[in-house]
Design a protein around this motif. Structure first.
Motif, PDB file in Angstrom:
ATOM      1  N   LEU A  23      15.573 121.482  -4.733  1.00 44.14           N
ATOM      2  CA  LEU A  23      16.432 121.509  -5.915  1.00 44.14           C
ATOM      3  C   LEU A  23      16.567 122.964  -6.345  1.00 44.14           C
ATOM      4  CD1 LEU A  23      17.970 120.191  -8.234  1.00 44.14           C
ATOM      5  CD2 LEU A  23      15.785 119.926  -9.407  1.00 44.14           C
ATOM      6  N   ILE A  24      17.799 123.464  -6.350  1.00 47.74           N
ATOM      7  CA  ILE A  24      18.052 124.853  -6.736  1.00 47.74           C
ATOM      8  C   ILE A  24      18.944 124.858  -7.968  1.00 47.74           C
ATOM      9  CG2 ILE A  24      19.058 127.053  -6.035  1.00 47.74           C
ATOM     10  CD1 ILE A  24      18.258 126.316  -3.156  1.00 47.74           C
ATOM     11  N   ILE A  25      18.490 125.552  -9.026  1.00 49.84           N
ATOM     12  CA  ILE A  25      19.250 125.644 -10.267  1.00 49.84           C
ATOM     13  C   ILE A  25      19.576 127.104 -10.541  1.00 49.84           C
ATOM     14  CG2 ILE A  25      18.163 123.582 -11.248  1.00 49.84           C
ATOM     15  CD1 ILE A  25      16.442 125.504 -12.984  1.00 49.84           C
ATOM     16  N   ARG A  26      20.527 127.366 -11.437  1.00 47.66           N
ATOM     17  CA  ARG A  26      20.814 128.726 -11.904  1.00 47.66           C
ATOM     18  C   ARG A  26      20.063 128.901 -13.206  1.00 47.66           C
ATOM     19  NH1 ARG A  26      23.187 132.402  -8.913  1.00 47.66           N
ATOM     20  NH2 ARG A  26      24.191 133.340 -10.675  1.00 47.66           N
ATOM     21  N   ALA A  27      19.281 129.970 -13.331  1.00 43.05           N
ATOM     22  CA  ALA A  27      18.483 130.175 -14.539  1.00 43.05           C
ATOM     23  C   ALA A  27      18.481 131.640 -14.954  1.00 43.05           C
ATOM     24  CB  ALA A  27      17.056 129.689 -14.311  1.00 43.05           C
ATOM     25  N   ARG A  28      18.512 131.852 -16.267  1.00 44.70           N
ATOM     26  CA  ARG A  28      18.280 133.170 -16.860  1.00 44.70           C
ATOM     27  C   ARG A  28      16.830 133.161 -17.317  1.00 44.70           C
ATOM     28  NH1 ARG A  28      22.764 136.193 -18.574  1.00 44.70           N
ATOM     29  NH2 ARG A  28      24.688 135.011 -18.546  1.00 44.70           N
ATOM     30  N   HIS A  82      18.491 128.517 -19.598  1.00 42.42           N
ATOM     31  CA  HIS A  82      17.897 129.691 -20.214  1.00 42.42           C
ATOM     32  C   HIS A  82      16.413 129.386 -20.353  1.00 42.42           C
ATOM     33  CE1 HIS A  82      21.864 131.363 -21.315  1.00 42.42           C
ATOM     34  NE2 HIS A  82      22.190 130.079 -21.248  1.00 42.42           N
ATOM     35  N   CYS A  83      15.591 130.172 -19.642  1.00 49.57           N
ATOM     36  CA  CYS A  83      14.157 129.880 -19.554  1.00 49.57           C
ATOM     37  C   CYS A  83      13.340 131.065 -20.038  1.00 49.57           C
ATOM     38  CB  CYS A  83      13.769 129.578 -18.108  1.00 49.57           C
ATOM     39  SG  CYS A  83      14.661 128.205 -17.390  1.00 49.57           S
ATOM     40  N   THR A  84      12.103 130.770 -20.401  1.00 50.44           N
ATOM     41  CA  THR A  84      11.157 131.805 -20.779  1.00 50.44           C
ATOM     42  C   THR A  84       9.863 131.591 -20.003  1.00 50.44           C
ATOM     43  OG1 THR A  84       9.957 132.827 -22.611  1.00 50.44           O
ATOM     44  CG2 THR A  84      10.326 130.466 -22.775  1.00 50.44           C
ATOM     45  N   THR A  85       9.154 132.679 -19.778  1.00 49.12           N
ATOM     46  CA  THR A  85       7.858 132.571 -19.113  1.00 49.12           C
ATOM     47  C   THR A  85       6.754 132.330 -20.140  1.00 49.12           C
ATOM     48  OG1 THR A  85       7.667 134.965 -19.156  1.00 49.12           O
ATOM     49  CG2 THR A  85       8.466 133.976 -17.119  1.00 49.12           C
ATOM     50  N   GLU A 124      14.705 119.316 -18.190  1.00 49.14           N
ATOM     51  CA  GLU A 124      15.346 119.012 -19.464  1.00 49.14           C
ATOM     52  C   GLU A 124      14.956 120.057 -20.493  1.00 49.14           C
ATOM     53  OE1 GLU A 124      14.215 115.059 -20.477  1.00 49.14           O
ATOM     54  OE2 GLU A 124      15.097 114.199 -18.676  1.00 49.14           O
ATOM     55  N   LEU A 125      15.667 120.070 -21.612  1.00 45.77           N
ATOM     56  CA  LEU A 125      15.407 120.996 -22.701  1.00 45.77           C
ATOM     57  C   LEU A 125      13.960 120.859 -23.174  1.00 45.77           C
ATOM     58  CD1 LEU A 125      16.904 123.076 -24.435  1.00 45.77           C
ATOM     59  CD2 LEU A 125      17.339 121.265 -26.066  1.00 45.77           C
ATOM     60  N   GLY A 126      13.243 121.984 -23.232  1.00 44.50           N
ATOM     61  CA  GLY A 126      11.846 121.989 -23.673  1.00 44.50           C
ATOM     62  C   GLY A 126      10.841 121.702 -22.573  1.00 44.50           C
ATOM     63  N   GLN A 127      11.307 121.309 -21.413  1.00 45.93           N
ATOM     64  CA  GLN A 127      10.404 120.956 -20.313  1.00 45.93           C
ATOM     65  C   GLN A 127       9.819 122.203 -19.667  1.00 45.93           C
ATOM     66  OE1 GLN A 127      12.184 118.407 -17.400  1.00 45.93           O
ATOM     67  NE2 GLN A 127      10.482 118.598 -15.973  1.00 45.93           N
ATOM     68  N   ILE A 128       8.570 122.104 -19.254  1.00 43.08           N
ATOM     69  CA  ILE A 128       7.895 123.172 -18.525  1.00 43.08           C
ATOM     70  C   ILE A 128       7.887 122.782 -17.048  1.00 43.08           C
ATOM     71  CG2 ILE A 128       5.686 124.345 -18.167  1.00 43.08           C
ATOM     72  CD1 ILE A 128       5.178 123.951 -21.184  1.00 43.08           C
ATOM     73  N   PHE A 129       8.282 123.722 -16.190  1.00 42.82           N
ATOM     74  CA  PHE A 129       8.330 123.449 -14.757  1.00 42.82           C
ATOM     75  C   PHE A 129       7.932 124.700 -13.983  1.00 42.82           C
ATOM     76  CE2 PHE A 129      12.447 125.268 -15.655  1.00 42.82           C
ATOM     77  CZ  PHE A 129      12.798 125.967 -14.517  1.00 42.82           C
ATOM     78  N   LEU A 153       7.835 128.125 -16.053  1.00 41.92           N
ATOM     79  CA  LEU A 153       8.961 128.388 -16.944  1.00 41.92           C
ATOM     80  C   LEU A 153       9.153 127.237 -17.921  1.00 41.92           C
ATOM     81  CD1 LEU A 153      11.350 129.496 -14.090  1.00 41.92           C
ATOM     82  CD2 LEU A 153      10.229 131.022 -15.702  1.00 41.92           C
ATOM     83  N   ARG A 154       9.699 127.559 -19.096  1.00 42.35           N
ATOM     84  CA  ARG A 154      10.064 126.542 -20.088  1.00 42.35           C
ATOM     85  C   ARG A 154      11.543 126.676 -20.382  1.00 42.35           C
ATOM     86  NH1 ARG A 154       9.996 127.122 -25.537  1.00 42.35           N
ATOM     87  NH2 ARG A 154       8.429 128.747 -25.398  1.00 42.35           N
ATOM     88  N   VAL A 155      12.266 125.573 -20.400  1.00 44.28           N
ATOM     89  CA  VAL A 155      13.702 125.572 -20.684  1.00 44.28           C
ATOM     90  C   VAL A 155      13.901 125.690 -22.191  1.00 44.28           C
ATOM     91  CG1 VAL A 155      15.857 124.288 -20.483  1.00 44.28           C
ATOM     92  CG2 VAL A 155      14.149 124.138 -18.670  1.00 44.28           C
ATOM     93  N   VAL A 156      14.589 126.758 -22.614  1.00 48.94           N
ATOM     94  CA  VAL A 156      14.859 127.002 -24.028  1.00 48.94           C
ATOM     95  C   VAL A 156      16.222 126.424 -24.413  1.00 48.94           C
ATOM     96  CG1 VAL A 156      15.141 128.791 -25.782  1.00 48.94           C
ATOM     97  CG2 VAL A 156      13.449 129.073 -23.980  1.00 48.94           C
ATOM     98  N   SER A 157      17.211 126.592 -23.538  1.00 49.30           N
ATOM     99  CA  SER A 157      18.547 126.045 -23.777  1.00 49.30           C
ATOM    100  C   SER A 157      19.278 125.929 -22.448  1.00 49.30           C
ATOM    101  CB  SER A 157      19.335 126.919 -24.750  1.00 49.30           C
ATOM    102  OG  SER A 157      19.584 128.185 -24.180  1.00 49.30           O
ATOM    103  N   VAL A 158      20.397 125.220 -22.495  1.00 45.22           N
ATOM    104  CA  VAL A 158      21.225 125.047 -21.307  1.00 45.22           C
ATOM    105  C   VAL A 158      22.662 125.360 -21.719  1.00 45.22           C
ATOM    106  CG1 VAL A 158      22.015 123.440 -19.520  1.00 45.22           C
ATOM    107  CG2 VAL A 158      19.716 123.213 -20.458  1.00 45.22           C
ATOM    108  N   SER A 159      23.345 126.191 -20.928  1.00 41.67           N
ATOM    109  CA  SER A 159      24.756 126.488 -21.201  1.00 41.67           C
ATOM    110  C   SER A 159      25.560 126.224 -19.944  1.00 41.67           C
ATOM    111  CB  SER A 159      24.925 127.941 -21.654  1.00 41.67           C
ATOM    112  OG  SER A 159      24.610 128.825 -20.600  1.00 41.67           O
ATOM    113  N   GLU A 160      26.865 126.137 -20.119  1.00 41.96           N
ATOM    114  CA  GLU A 160      27.740 125.916 -18.979  1.00 41.96           C
ATOM    115  C   GLU A 160      28.583 127.159 -18.775  1.00 41.96           C
ATOM    116  OE1 GLU A 160      31.266 122.876 -17.940  1.00 41.96           O
ATOM    117  OE2 GLU A 160      29.395 121.967 -18.640  1.00 41.96           O
ATOM    118  N   GLU A 161      28.413 127.787 -17.628  1.00 38.74           N
ATOM    119  CA  GLU A 161      29.193 128.979 -17.282  1.00 38.74           C
ATOM    120  C   GLU A 161      30.062 128.607 -16.102  1.00 38.74           C
ATOM    121  OE1 GLU A 161      26.745 132.455 -16.829  1.00 38.74           O
ATOM    122  OE2 GLU A 161      25.702 132.072 -18.715  1.00 38.74           O
ATOM    123  N   GLY A 162      31.346 128.538 -16.364  1.00 33.53           N
ATOM    124  CA  GLY A 162      32.259 128.001 -15.346  1.00 33.53           C
ATOM    125  C   GLY A 162      32.015 126.509 -15.271  1.00 33.53           C
ATOM    126  N   GLU A 163      31.713 126.031 -14.095  1.00 36.14           N
ATOM    127  CA  GLU A 163      31.388 124.610 -13.928  1.00 36.14           C
ATOM    128  C   GLU A 163      29.911 124.414 -13.603  1.00 36.14           C
ATOM    129  OE1 GLU A 163      33.978 122.801 -11.120  1.00 36.14           O
ATOM    130  OE2 GLU A 163      35.789 123.455 -12.155  1.00 36.14           O
TER     131      GLU A 163
END
Length: 88
Positions: free
Chosen positions: A19-24, A79-82, A43-48, A64-74
């Motif tokens: 599974l490959i995602i795009r992350a900041r 948006h993650c933090t360590t 998911e939002l708030g999930q640690i992975f 990483l922990r997911v702080v928010s999710v945005s849609e850039e293009g499609e």
């Protein structure tokens, strides 16, 4: 596909596609991240655990922990933090 070892035969397990995602990460530029030990998007708030695909090994994996999710293009950009010590 069957593999024979001595008198034993067993089915070989095929690996699922990674599974490959795009992350900041920490506000940087979005980059492809291979998600480890999961078959669905975080998911939002999930640690992975994940590792940038530019590394061919899991040696540089990050928690990483997911702080928010945005849609850039499609494409969804996570948006993650360590900093996974506390949830803000």
């Amino acid at each position: 596909m069957k593999v024979r070892v001595g008198n034993l035969s067993r089915e070989t397990k095929s690996r699922p596609e990674p599974l490959i995602i795009r992350a900041r990460i920490n506000g940087g530029e979005p980059e492809p991240i291979r998600v480890l030990r999961s078959t669905k998007e975080p998911e939002l708030g999930q640690i992975f655990r994940g590792v940038p695909t530019r590394f061919g090994t899991n040696l540089f994996q990050k928690t990483l922990r997911v702080v928010s999710v945005s849609e850039e293009g499609e494409i969804n950009v996570f948006h993650c933090t360590t900093d996974v010590t506390e949830f803000r």
